[in-house]
Design a protein around this motif. Sequence first.
Motif, PDB file in Angstrom:
ATOM      1  N   GLU A  81       5.197 -31.862  32.813  1.00  0.00           N
ATOM      2  CA  GLU A  81       4.864 -31.597  34.207  1.00  0.00           C
ATOM      3  C   GLU A  81       5.557 -30.286  34.600  1.00  0.00           C
ATOM      4  O   GLU A  81       6.778 -30.175  34.533  1.00  0.00           O
ATOM      5  N   LYS A  82       4.786 -29.282  35.008  1.00  0.00           N
ATOM      6  CA  LYS A  82       5.343 -27.947  35.270  1.00  0.00           C
ATOM      7  C   LYS A  82       6.376 -27.918  36.387  1.00  0.00           C
ATOM      8  O   LYS A  82       7.215 -27.041  36.446  1.00  0.00           O
ATOM      9  N   TRP A  83       6.305 -28.881  37.295  1.00  0.00           N
ATOM     10  CA  TRP A  83       7.241 -28.913  38.407  1.00  0.00           C
ATOM     11  C   TRP A  83       8.597 -29.484  38.024  1.00  0.00           C
ATOM     12  O   TRP A  83       9.539 -29.443  38.811  1.00  0.00           O
ATOM     13  N   VAL A  84       8.728 -30.047  36.818  1.00  0.00           N
ATOM     14  CA  VAL A  84       9.982 -30.686  36.396  1.00  0.00           C
ATOM     15  C   VAL A  84      10.800 -29.716  35.548  1.00  0.00           C
ATOM     16  O   VAL A  84      10.325 -29.208  34.541  1.00  0.00           O
ATOM     17  N   LYS A  85      12.036 -29.483  35.981  1.00  0.00           N
ATOM     18  CA  LYS A  85      12.942 -28.618  35.225  1.00  0.00           C
ATOM     19  C   LYS A  85      13.695 -29.434  34.177  1.00  0.00           C
ATOM     20  O   LYS A  85      13.894 -28.992  33.054  1.00  0.00           O
ATOM     21  N   ASP A  86      14.123 -30.642  34.544  1.00  0.00           N
ATOM     22  CA  ASP A  86      14.864 -31.503  33.627  1.00  0.00           C
ATOM     23  C   ASP A  86      14.624 -32.958  34.011  1.00  0.00           C
ATOM     24  O   ASP A  86      14.337 -33.254  35.166  1.00  0.00           O
ATOM     25  N   ALA A  87      14.760 -33.863  33.022  1.00  0.00           N
ATOM     26  CA  ALA A  87      14.537 -35.289  33.288  1.00  0.00           C
ATOM     27  C   ALA A  87      15.362 -36.152  32.351  1.00  0.00           C
ATOM     28  O   ALA A  87      15.613 -35.773  31.202  1.00  0.00           O
ATOM     29  N   ARG A  88      15.766 -37.304  32.847  1.00  0.00           N
ATOM     30  CA  ARG A  88      16.458 -38.338  32.060  1.00  0.00           C
ATOM     31  C   ARG A  88      15.772 -39.655  32.370  1.00  0.00           C
ATOM     32  O   ARG A  88      15.452 -39.940  33.528  1.00  0.00           O
ATOM     33  N   ILE A  89      15.569 -40.479  31.331  1.00  0.00           N
ATOM     34  CA  ILE A  89      14.870 -41.753  31.506  1.00  0.00           C
ATOM     35  C   ILE A  89      15.685 -42.866  30.866  1.00  0.00           C
ATOM     36  O   ILE A  89      16.261 -42.687  29.790  1.00  0.00           O
ATOM     37  N   ALA A  90      15.704 -44.031  31.535  1.00  0.00           N
ATOM     38  CA  ALA A  90      16.419 -45.202  31.011  1.00  0.00           C
ATOM     39  C   ALA A  90      15.650 -46.467  31.365  1.00  0.00           C
ATOM     40  O   ALA A  90      14.905 -46.510  32.347  1.00  0.00           O
ATOM     41  N   ARG A  91      15.851 -47.496  30.548  1.00  0.00           N
ATOM     42  CA  ARG A  91      15.277 -48.811  30.833  1.00  0.00           C
ATOM     43  C   ARG A  91      16.256 -49.582  31.704  1.00  0.00           C
ATOM     44  O   ARG A  91      17.461 -49.492  31.520  1.00  0.00           O
ATOM     45  N   ASP A  95      12.404 -55.235  34.031  1.00  0.00           N
ATOM     46  CA  ASP A  95      11.053 -54.712  34.234  1.00  0.00           C
ATOM     47  C   ASP A  95      10.959 -53.345  34.904  1.00  0.00           C
ATOM     48  O   ASP A  95       9.965 -53.013  35.519  1.00  0.00           O
ATOM     49  N   THR A  96      12.003 -52.514  34.773  1.00  0.00           N
ATOM     50  CA  THR A  96      12.016 -51.241  35.488  1.00  0.00           C
ATOM     51  C   THR A  96      12.337 -50.076  34.558  1.00  0.00           C
ATOM     52  O   THR A  96      13.185 -50.193  33.689  1.00  0.00           O
ATOM     53  N   ILE A  97      11.642 -48.977  34.782  1.00  0.00           N
ATOM     54  CA  ILE A  97      11.959 -47.715  34.114  1.00  0.00           C
ATOM     55  C   ILE A  97      12.544 -46.803  35.187  1.00  0.00           C
ATOM     56  O   ILE A  97      11.954 -46.626  36.256  1.00  0.00           O
ATOM     57  N   LYS A  98      13.724 -46.250  34.931  1.00  0.00           N
ATOM     58  CA  LYS A  98      14.374 -45.349  35.878  1.00  0.00           C
ATOM     59  C   LYS A  98      14.267 -43.924  35.353  1.00  0.00           C
ATOM     60  O   LYS A  98      14.568 -43.661  34.192  1.00  0.00           O
ATOM     61  N   VAL A  99      13.829 -43.037  36.227  1.00  0.00           N
ATOM     62  CA  VAL A  99      13.630 -41.637  35.865  1.00  0.00           C
ATOM     63  C   VAL A  99      14.413 -40.771  36.850  1.00  0.00           C
ATOM     64  O   VAL A  99      14.234 -40.880  38.056  1.00  0.00           O
ATOM     65  N   TRP A 100      15.279 -39.929  36.316  1.00  0.00           N
ATOM     66  CA  TRP A 100      16.001 -38.958  37.127  1.00  0.00           C
ATOM     67  C   TRP A 100      15.402 -37.598  36.821  1.00  0.00           C
ATOM     68  O   TRP A 100      15.326 -37.200  35.657  1.00  0.00           O
ATOM     69  N   VAL A 101      14.945 -36.899  37.856  1.00  0.00           N
ATOM     70  CA  VAL A 101      14.323 -35.589  37.645  1.00  0.00           C
ATOM     71  C   VAL A 101      15.012 -34.514  38.468  1.00  0.00           C
ATOM     72  O   VAL A 101      15.562 -34.780  39.538  1.00  0.00           O
ATOM     73  N   GLN A 102      14.956 -33.321  37.927  1.00  0.00           N
ATOM     74  CA  GLN A 102      15.401 -32.144  38.662  1.00  0.00           C
ATOM     75  C   GLN A 102      14.173 -31.269  38.859  1.00  0.00           C
ATOM     76  O   GLN A 102      13.657 -30.690  37.893  1.00  0.00           O
ATOM     77  N   PRO A 103      13.654 -31.215  40.092  1.00  0.00           N
ATOM     78  CA  PRO A 103      12.471 -30.387  40.343  1.00  0.00           C
ATOM     79  C   PRO A 103      12.809 -28.904  40.203  1.00  0.00           C
ATOM     80  O   PRO A 103      13.951 -28.498  40.401  1.00  0.00           O
ATOM     81  N   ARG A 104      11.806 -28.127  39.856  1.00  0.00           N
ATOM     82  CA  ARG A 104      11.999 -26.686  39.792  1.00  0.00           C
ATOM     83  C   ARG A 104      12.077 -26.154  41.217  1.00  0.00           C
ATOM     84  O   ARG A 104      11.350 -26.584  42.095  1.00  0.00           O
ATOM     85  N   GLN A 105      12.954 -25.223  41.419  1.00  0.00           N
ATOM     86  CA  GLN A 105      13.163 -24.649  42.741  1.00  0.00           C
ATOM     87  C   GLN A 105      12.148 -23.537  42.992  1.00  0.00           C
ATOM     88  O   GLN A 105      11.888 -22.707  42.118  1.00  0.00           O
ATOM     89  N   VAL A 106      11.578 -23.530  44.178  1.00  0.00           N
ATOM     90  CA  VAL A 106      10.586 -22.524  44.557  1.00  0.00           C
ATOM     91  C   VAL A 106      11.292 -21.354  45.241  1.00  0.00           C
ATOM     92  O   VAL A 106      12.030 -21.533  46.206  1.00  0.00           O
ATOM     93  N   ALA A 107      11.046 -20.145  44.717  1.00  0.00           N
ATOM     94  CA  ALA A 107      11.651 -18.939  45.296  1.00  0.00           C
ATOM     95  C   ALA A 107      10.736 -18.303  46.333  1.00  0.00           C
ATOM     96  O   ALA A 107      11.201 -17.740  47.321  1.00  0.00           O
ATOM     97  N   GLY A 108       9.430 -18.381  46.091  1.00  0.00           N
ATOM     98  CA  GLY A 108       8.482 -17.752  47.003  1.00  0.00           C
ATOM     99  C   GLY A 108       7.070 -18.262  46.764  1.00  0.00           C
ATOM    100  O   GLY A 108       6.841 -19.104  45.893  1.00  0.00           O
ATOM    101  N   LEU A 109       6.145 -17.748  47.556  1.00  0.00           N
ATOM    102  CA  LEU A 109       4.734 -18.109  47.424  1.00  0.00           C
ATOM    103  C   LEU A 109       3.930 -16.839  47.163  1.00  0.00           C
ATOM    104  O   LEU A 109       4.162 -15.815  47.803  1.00  0.00           O
ATOM    105  N   LEU A 110       2.992 -16.933  46.239  1.00  0.00           N
ATOM    106  CA  LEU A 110       2.176 -15.785  45.860  1.00  0.00           C
ATOM    107  C   LEU A 110       0.708 -16.091  46.101  1.00  0.00           C
ATOM    108  O   LEU A 110       0.242 -17.172  45.746  1.00  0.00           O
TER     109      LEU A 110
END
Length: 182
Positions: A81-91, A95-110
Amino acid sequence: MSVKTLFIAGCCFSLLSLCIWKSHETGLFNVKTIEVMPMDQASSESFAFVEAQVKKQLASFLNKPIWEMKITEMTERVMNEKWVKDARIARAVPDTIKVWVQPRQVAGLLLDKEHKLLPVAVDASLLPLMKNSPPDVPYLSGENLYENIELRKRAVEVLGLLPESGLLSHKSVSEIFYNSED
C-alpha cells in the motif's frame, strides 16, 4: 511410570486434542477482527484513509484460522500500500489481527495533467488520491514538477526549511511555484 499415570496423561492428551479439534471446527480461532493502529502518537491527518486501505488489503484473511496466517504475507500486502511507510503485525488470540502502521507524511499537493490533486510524500514520491478531503498542505505547481522527481525533491526540501511558526511558516504558505525562467 505407573500405568495409572500413563492412563491419566493419555486421557488429558485426548481431551486436549478433542478441545482443539472442536474449537477449530467451530471457528473459535478464526479471525473476526483486524485492528489498525498508528505506530506513534503523532498520527497524520491521513490515518483514517490508511486504516481503511489496510483493512481492505487484509479483508481476505477474515474468517480464516488465526494459526494459518502468515505474518510475512500479511506484512507484504500492507507494505504494498503506497500510503504505508512502515507496518508491524501480530496475532491476538483467539480472533484478532493487530496492525500498527506508520502512514507516509504528505509534504504538499501537486496538480496532475488531469487537474487532480495528488499528494506528494516527504520523499517527493507521488501518492494515490485520497477519497476524503486533501490534507492542509501547500500546493506545488509549475512546469515539469509532475514529471521531474528532482524538482519535486527540491520543492519538498524548501517546504522542510520553513519554520513551524512565524510570518513565513509552513502553515502560512499556500503554494510553491516553480518557473524555469526565474
